[in-house]
Write a protein that holds these residues in place. Structure first.
Motif: not given
Length: 210
Positions: A75-83
């Motif tokens: 499993x890999x989790x990632x995000x893109x920020x609000x900015x």
């Protein structure tokens, strides 16, 4: 009601692919918080029972499956920020998060099953898009579950710092409590300024103060 199965994964395996990742994102609709994505490579011999679209499961069931998936899958989790959401747009940001999730797998994926109808432009491996994939592919179901649980927990953490918006219950979606919090306490650094309700509040404030 049809249940997700392993047919998409089996078809990719029949073409010679070995590490097939299901990919999904969560958090395109909220007014606050990052958009999160998960990539999951299931072990065909050890698939948790009861996987389904995360929206069709109770929070308790999602939490239990989250632990099972994390224990037996890659499993890999990632995000893109609000900015990043404000800089690009929510669709592009969700694709950035997806690509990051795939890149973060400890076992490099050689094929991706993507929830939705659009392939992220920076994806470096072959892929297939599947509309409503979280209800059709077990790997995408797993990704939808871990992404949702992870993001919900993140919003609960943020709610400790900003208690007036109900993020521990609404995960940043525009509920009545969230809107009331915005009216009474204004915009936080975690609000998406490019989203119309937030933009309108900021624009009104500028007009009033100007």
């Amino acid at each position: 009601m049809t249940q997700p199965d392993f047919s998409f994964e089996d078809a990719a395996r029949a073409k010679g692919f070995a590490a097939i990742a299901g990919v999904d994102e969560v958090g395109r609709g909220p007014l606050a918080g990052p958009v999160c994505a998960a990539a999951v490579i299931l072990d065909p011999a050890n698939i948790p029972a009861g996987l389904n679209d995360s929206k069709k499961l109770t929070a308790k069931r999602r939490d239990a499956l989250y632990d099972e998936i994390m224990a037996c899958a890659d499993v890999s989790l990632a995000e893109a920020t609000v900015a990043e959401i404000d800089q690009h747009n929510i669709l592009r940001a969700s694709h950035i998060a997806m690509v990051r999730a795939i890149a973060g797998l400890s076992r490099p994926a050689d094929f991706a099953l993507i929830d939705g109808n659009m392939t992220p432009r920076d994806l470096a491996i072959p892929s297939e898009t599947i509309i409503k994939g979280d209800a059709r592919s077990l790997s995408i179901s797993a990704a939808s579950i871990v992404a949702k649980v992870w993001r919900d927990r993140h919003m609960v953490d943020l709610a400790q710092q900003y208690p007036h918006y109900g993020w521990d219950k609404n995960a940043g979606y525009p509920t009545a409590q969230h809107k009331l919090g915005l009216e009474q306490f204004g915009v936080t650094p975690h609000h998406r300024r490019s989203f119309k309700p937030i933009h309108n509040i900021l624009y009104q404030d500028k007009n009033v103060s100007g």
